[in-house]
Each structure stands twice: as structure tokens, then as C-alpha cells.
Design a protein around this motif. Sequence first.
Motif, PDB file in Angstrom:
ATOM      1  N   SER A  19      -0.369  -1.860   1.802  1.00  0.00           N
ATOM      2  CA  SER A  19      -0.598  -0.902   2.885  1.00  0.00           C
ATOM      3  C   SER A  19      -2.087  -0.628   3.054  1.00  0.00           C
ATOM      4  O   SER A  19      -2.586  -0.514   4.184  1.00  0.00           O
ATOM      5  N   ILE A  20      -2.825  -0.563   1.945  1.00  0.00           N
ATOM      6  CA  ILE A  20      -4.272  -0.344   2.031  1.00  0.00           C
ATOM      7  C   ILE A  20      -4.972  -1.603   2.526  1.00  0.00           C
ATOM      8  O   ILE A  20      -5.855  -1.539   3.393  1.00  0.00           O
ATOM      9  N   ILE A  21      -4.591  -2.760   1.999  1.00  0.00           N
ATOM     10  CA  ILE A  21      -5.203  -4.020   2.433  1.00  0.00           C
ATOM     11  C   ILE A  21      -5.038  -4.207   3.940  1.00  0.00           C
ATOM     12  O   ILE A  21      -5.946  -4.691   4.625  1.00  0.00           O
ATOM     13  N   ALA A  22      -3.886  -3.811   4.465  1.00  0.00           N
ATOM     14  CA  ALA A  22      -3.605  -3.982   5.894  1.00  0.00           C
ATOM     15  C   ALA A  22      -4.311  -2.949   6.765  1.00  0.00           C
ATOM     16  O   ALA A  22      -4.262  -3.037   7.985  1.00  0.00           O
ATOM     17  N   GLY A  23      -4.956  -1.960   6.135  1.00  0.00           N
ATOM     18  CA  GLY A  23      -5.642  -0.943   6.914  1.00  0.00           C
ATOM     19  C   GLY A  23      -4.751   0.168   7.420  1.00  0.00           C
ATOM     20  O   GLY A  23      -5.141   0.903   8.339  1.00  0.00           O
ATOM     21  N   ASP A  24      -3.557   0.332   6.846  1.00  0.00           N
ATOM     22  CA  ASP A  24      -2.679   1.423   7.251  1.00  0.00           C
ATOM     23  C   ASP A  24      -3.369   2.769   7.034  1.00  0.00           C
ATOM     24  O   ASP A  24      -4.093   2.952   6.048  1.00  0.00           O
ATOM     25  N   ARG A  25      -3.129   3.679   7.903  1.00  0.00           N
ATOM     26  CA  ARG A  25      -3.694   5.025   7.764  1.00  0.00           C
ATOM     27  C   ARG A  25      -2.654   6.028   7.265  1.00  0.00           C
ATOM     28  O   ARG A  25      -2.974   7.181   6.997  1.00  0.00           O
ATOM     29  N   GLU A  26      -1.396   5.573   7.165  1.00  0.00           N
ATOM     30  CA  GLU A  26      -0.321   6.446   6.699  1.00  0.00           C
ATOM     31  C   GLU A  26       0.625   5.649   5.815  1.00  0.00           C
ATOM     32  O   GLU A  26       0.844   4.459   6.026  1.00  0.00           O
ATOM     33  N   THR A  27       1.151   6.304   4.804  1.00  0.00           N
ATOM     34  CA  THR A  27       2.181   5.712   3.959  1.00  0.00           C
ATOM     35  C   THR A  27       3.122   6.828   3.530  1.00  0.00           C
ATOM     36  O   THR A  27       3.185   7.864   4.159  1.00  0.00           O
ATOM     37  N   GLY A  28       3.848   6.622   2.450  1.00  0.00           N
ATOM     38  CA  GLY A  28       4.765   7.653   1.988  1.00  0.00           C
ATOM     39  C   GLY A  28       5.669   7.130   0.910  1.00  0.00           C
ATOM     40  O   GLY A  28       5.331   6.173   0.202  1.00  0.00           O
ATOM     41  N   ALA A  29       6.812   7.765   0.752  1.00  0.00           N
ATOM     42  CA  ALA A  29       7.792   7.368  -0.259  1.00  0.00           C
ATOM     43  C   ALA A  29       9.183   7.455   0.343  1.00  0.00           C
ATOM     44  O   ALA A  29       9.464   8.348   1.150  1.00  0.00           O
ATOM     45  N   THR A  30      10.037   6.522  -0.073  1.00  0.00           N
ATOM     46  CA  THR A  30      11.403   6.450   0.436  1.00  0.00           C
ATOM     47  C   THR A  30      12.370   6.383  -0.725  1.00  0.00           C
ATOM     48  O   THR A  30      12.164   5.602  -1.660  1.00  0.00           O
ATOM     49  N   VAL A  31      13.402   7.207  -0.687  1.00  0.00           N
ATOM     50  CA  VAL A  31      14.516   7.089  -1.628  1.00  0.00           C
ATOM     51  C   VAL A  31      15.660   6.443  -0.858  1.00  0.00           C
ATOM     52  O   VAL A  31      16.107   6.971   0.163  1.00  0.00           O
ATOM     53  N   PHE A  32      16.108   5.275  -1.337  1.00  0.00           N
ATOM     54  CA  PHE A  32      17.145   4.548  -0.616  1.00  0.00           C
ATOM     55  C   PHE A  32      18.229   4.059  -1.570  1.00  0.00           C
ATOM     56  O   PHE A  32      18.023   3.988  -2.788  1.00  0.00           O
ATOM     57  N   GLN A  33      19.367   3.740  -1.009  1.00  0.00           N
ATOM     58  CA  GLN A  33      20.493   3.225  -1.783  1.00  0.00           C
ATOM     59  C   GLN A  33      20.265   1.747  -2.063  1.00  0.00           C
ATOM     60  O   GLN A  33      20.055   0.956  -1.143  1.00  0.00           O
TER      61      GLN A  33
END
Length: 304
Positions: free
Chosen positions: A121-135
Motif C-alpha cells: 500500500s505504501i509502495i503504491a502511494g496509497d494515502r489511506e489503508t486500514g484493517a479488515t476482519v473477515f471470515q
Amino acid sequence: MKLVFAGTPAVAVPALEALAARHQIVAVVTRPDAPLGRKRVLTPSPVAEAAERLGLPVIKAARLDAEATEEIAARGAELGVIVAYGGLVREPLLSTPARGWVNLHFSLLPRWRGAAPVQWSIIAGDRETGATVFQLQPGLDDGPIWSMTRTAIAPHETAGTLLGRLALSGAEQLADTVDAIAAGETAPVEQSGEVTLAPKLSIDDARLDFGEPADRVYDRIRGVTPEPGAFTEIDGARLKVHDTAPVRDHPRLEPGVIEARQGEVLVGTATEPLRLISVQPAGKKSMAATDWWRGQNVERMIAR
């Protein structure tokens, strides 16, 4: 609920601690002790050490095979929780706890499915990320989502600092989500949006290309810090690049050219230069780039 927790590195420890404070952990699954340091001393994983401190039973398994499945099944967990274990959960283990498994993943799924979501995400230059809880499902990080949180990526954050921050906030998110699942107060929703992949980083992913624009080079340095660590080569010798900063007030340098200007060590890119702050020559410790440059006794060098 009765939980089985699977995790290995330090980033998984806050999640284990948060869950242990609210639920019964019947087993902690982690990878076996690994040789660390120059003397290659066998050392328990950070999760194994945390489990021992918390008085929790530990199962050490290099793979979640039939033997591990049998041992986990015997603990009678209602739900499995996995955070960076380092191995795949397949059937029949996937269905062994009555409610299956949930996974805390550090991205906004389906963006950055895979082993290194924060780094990519940082390498791609994203300005936003987060966390996901998934099944958890048999596919790669494609299960329905129980919860998602978002956060801005700070301009100078590295993968290491961002992952540490997400580990803390994600631990509380995970614990809240497990509480809601136990109470029957939530339901998962299918993933939607563009799928991108985040495979494990190789050493080639850490090689810098100064023919790219400065912001792309800077994002790659941040994304591969601390591991595997950005590097370039000068006259065939590897130079690790630990810390840099963008500069806006210097004349352009040709890509890869390193010069000292106004007391700063600069390297050229396709756009504006980058200031080298901390570097590590082969066989030496990390040092200030200005100290390294004084020892070179040259006017310019070429990084490739």
C-alpha cells in the motif's frame, strides 16, 4: 467464546492480549522456535512468549497439517482467530471450530490481498489503508467482511511504523468484532471493489530505481523499511538506504547521481532529488549519510 488463536510475529501480540482479556483462549497456535542472531539461538516466537506470559496453552506447528488439526480440534474451540500466523488454514481445519475462522488483515479488502498488504500500500502511494476482519475461506483473503476500519497513511510513515500502529488499533477492532459475533449482533458482507494483490516482498522489490520520479522512489523506500530494506549499488557494492527525505529547493540531478550540496547528500531521480539521511555500506553499521559521504573523498558517485 472459546477461541483458538493462531499467530507468530510481534504484530499479532496485541490481538492475542486483547482477546485473552475478554474470551477464553483454549489454545495458541504459533510457528516453532527459530534460530535468531549471529549465534543462531533457538528462540520462541513473540506470540509464543506472550502466550506463556499470559498462561495460555501453546501448540507449535510449522504447518497446520493433520496432526495440528487433531490437536486443535481436541480443544473444543467455538471460533478460530488468525493474525499473521505464516501458514494456510485448509480443510478440514477450516471447519473445525463450530464458527470457522476469522482473520485480521491489515488492508481495506479486497485491496491488497496477500502476505504484505501494508508494504504494498505504501509502495503504491496509497494515502489511506486500514484493517479488515473477515471470515476465512479457501481462497486468498476473499471471505466476507465482519468489520473494517480506515486510517490515513502519514506522509513519512514506513511499513514498520504503520504496521505497528495498525496492530494496536486492529487488536481492539478484532476484539470488538469477536464480541459482536459472540452476541449475534453482526453479520458479514461480501467483499466488493477492485482486487489487488500483495505478495511477499522479495529482495528485488527493495532495489531502488532512480530513473523513477522522486515520490515513487521515496514510497518504495518507506514501503520496504525495515524489511527487506531498500538498497542500491555503487561500483558493484551494495548500499542500503534506511532513511531519505524529499527536497524541493535544489536543482535537478541526473537519475542516480549522488552529490553533496549545501551540506546535504542528494541523489538524483527522474524529477527532484532525494536527500539521503541514513545509509549502510556493505559490511558496516548504519550511519549518517553525511558521515558516509565524507569518507568517500569524491565529488560525485553513480548509484545503479
